[in-house]
Design a protein around this motif. Structure first.
Motif, PDB file in Angstrom:
ATOM      1  N   ASP A 107       0.816  -1.217   0.000  1.00  0.00           N
ATOM      2  CA  ASP A 107       0.000   0.000   0.000  1.00  0.00           C
ATOM      3  C   ASP A 107       0.850   1.268   0.000  1.00  0.00           C
ATOM      4  O   ASP A 107       0.606   2.201   0.775  1.00  0.00           O
ATOM      5  N   THR A 108       1.865   1.292  -0.849  1.00  0.00           N
ATOM      6  CA  THR A 108       2.668   2.502  -1.000  1.00  0.00           C
ATOM      7  C   THR A 108       2.515   3.007  -2.427  1.00  0.00           C
ATOM      8  O   THR A 108       2.148   2.257  -3.328  1.00  0.00           O
ATOM      9  N   ALA A 109       2.803   4.266  -2.637  1.00  0.00           N
ATOM     10  CA  ALA A 109       2.708   4.857  -3.970  1.00  0.00           C
ATOM     11  C   ALA A 109       3.963   4.590  -4.791  1.00  0.00           C
ATOM     12  O   ALA A 109       4.005   4.875  -5.977  1.00  0.00           O
ATOM     13  N   SER A 110       4.985   4.036  -4.174  1.00  0.00           N
ATOM     14  CA  SER A 110       6.239   3.790  -4.885  1.00  0.00           C
ATOM     15  C   SER A 110       6.153   2.502  -5.696  1.00  0.00           C
ATOM     16  O   SER A 110       5.236   1.694  -5.530  1.00  0.00           O
ATOM     17  N   VAL A 111       7.128   2.303  -6.567  1.00  0.00           N
ATOM     18  CA  VAL A 111       7.207   1.074  -7.360  1.00  0.00           C
ATOM     19  C   VAL A 111       7.325  -0.118  -6.423  1.00  0.00           C
ATOM     20  O   VAL A 111       6.623  -1.110  -6.552  1.00  0.00           O
ATOM     21  N   ALA A 112       8.225  -0.005  -5.447  1.00  0.00           N
ATOM     22  CA  ALA A 112       8.408  -1.036  -4.429  1.00  0.00           C
ATOM     23  C   ALA A 112       9.109  -0.402  -3.240  1.00  0.00           C
ATOM     24  O   ALA A 112       9.871   0.557  -3.395  1.00  0.00           O
ATOM     25  N   ALA A 113       8.858  -0.949  -2.052  1.00  0.00           N
ATOM     26  CA  ALA A 113       9.504  -0.433  -0.846  1.00  0.00           C
ATOM     27  C   ALA A 113       9.656  -1.565   0.157  1.00  0.00           C
ATOM     28  O   ALA A 113       8.833  -2.480   0.200  1.00  0.00           O
ATOM     29  N   TRP A 114      10.736  -1.486   0.927  1.00  0.00           N
ATOM     30  CA  TRP A 114      11.031  -2.499   1.932  1.00  0.00           C
ATOM     31  C   TRP A 114      11.436  -1.818   3.228  1.00  0.00           C
ATOM     32  O   TRP A 114      12.110  -0.791   3.220  1.00  0.00           O
ATOM     33  N   ASP A 115      11.057  -2.428   4.331  1.00  0.00           N
ATOM     34  CA  ASP A 115      11.466  -1.975   5.658  1.00  0.00           C
ATOM     35  C   ASP A 115      12.708  -2.768   6.043  1.00  0.00           C
ATOM     36  O   ASP A 115      12.767  -3.978   5.837  1.00  0.00           O
ATOM     37  N   CYS A 116      13.715  -2.085   6.556  1.00  0.00           N
ATOM     38  CA  CYS A 116      14.938  -2.758   6.997  1.00  0.00           C
ATOM     39  C   CYS A 116      15.249  -2.298   8.415  1.00  0.00           C
ATOM     40  O   CYS A 116      15.654  -1.167   8.600  1.00  0.00           O
ATOM     41  N   ASP A 117      15.040  -3.193   9.360  1.00  0.00           N
ATOM     42  CA  ASP A 117      15.271  -2.813  10.743  1.00  0.00           C
ATOM     43  C   ASP A 117      16.493  -3.485  11.356  1.00  0.00           C
ATOM     44  O   ASP A 117      16.821  -3.246  12.505  1.00  0.00           O
ATOM     45  N   ASP A 118      17.203  -4.291  10.589  1.00  0.00           N
ATOM     46  CA  ASP A 118      18.429  -4.933  11.056  1.00  0.00           C
ATOM     47  C   ASP A 118      19.587  -3.946  10.915  1.00  0.00           C
ATOM     48  O   ASP A 118      19.838  -3.429   9.829  1.00  0.00           O
ATOM     49  N   PRO A 119      20.326  -3.648  12.006  1.00  0.00           N
ATOM     50  CA  PRO A 119      21.425  -2.670  11.920  1.00  0.00           C
ATOM     51  C   PRO A 119      22.509  -3.050  10.909  1.00  0.00           C
ATOM     52  O   PRO A 119      23.042  -2.178  10.222  1.00  0.00           O
ATOM     53  N   GLU A 120      22.836  -4.329  10.783  1.00  0.00           N
ATOM     54  CA  GLU A 120      23.854  -4.739   9.806  1.00  0.00           C
ATOM     55  C   GLU A 120      23.369  -4.470   8.388  1.00  0.00           C
ATOM     56  O   GLU A 120      24.119  -3.980   7.542  1.00  0.00           O
ATOM     57  N   LEU A 121      22.116  -4.769   8.126  1.00  0.00           N
ATOM     58  CA  LEU A 121      21.512  -4.515   6.821  1.00  0.00           C
ATOM     59  C   LEU A 121      21.493  -3.016   6.530  1.00  0.00           C
ATOM     60  O   LEU A 121      21.870  -2.576   5.451  1.00  0.00           O
TER      61      LEU A 121
END
Length: 116
Positions: free
Chosen positions: A74-88
């Motif tokens: 449900d975002t207006a972008s092509v694709a989006a990801w959440d990254c909550d890992d500090p190393e990532l």
């Protein structure tokens, strides 16, 4: 927590590779006689290179859940990801700092950073 967003219809991997292979301003050329893997017979880790992070990033987008990227719906972008890992987040920040994410068509948003 950071959010990775694809802002182009598809990633531009060749553009990202071109930026990754360009030496940043002020960084000297490697000396011809240096061998970072030679430690007099002792085992050493290979020096980390930005191209290693780019290869990891491309694989991470092929299997985002395995890499720790959680898709945002449900975002207006092509694709989006959440990254909550500090190393990532550190790897993605390194790619962003060198301009590789921009060249590939991505933006890294860090909601924890204070706006100036």
């Amino acid at each position: 927590m950071a959010i990775l967003e694809l802002v182009q219809p598809r990633p531009d991997w060749m553009g990202a590779l071109g930026v990754a292979l360009t030496r940043p301003p002020g960084v000297p050329e490697r000396r011809s006689g240096e061998d970072p893997w030679d430690a007099g017979g002792a085992a050493v880790d290979r020096p980390r290179r930005i191209s290693d992070d780019l290869a990891w990033f491309r694989q991470a987008l092929d299997a985002p859940a395995e890499a720790g990227l959680q898709p945002l719906d449900d975002t207006a972008s092509v694709a989006a990801w959440d990254c909550d890992d500090p190393e990532l987040t550190n790897r993605l920040t390194r790619l962003d700092d060198r301009g590789i994410l921009d060249a590939a068509g991505f933006m890294l948003h860090d909601p924890d950073m204070a706006l100036l």
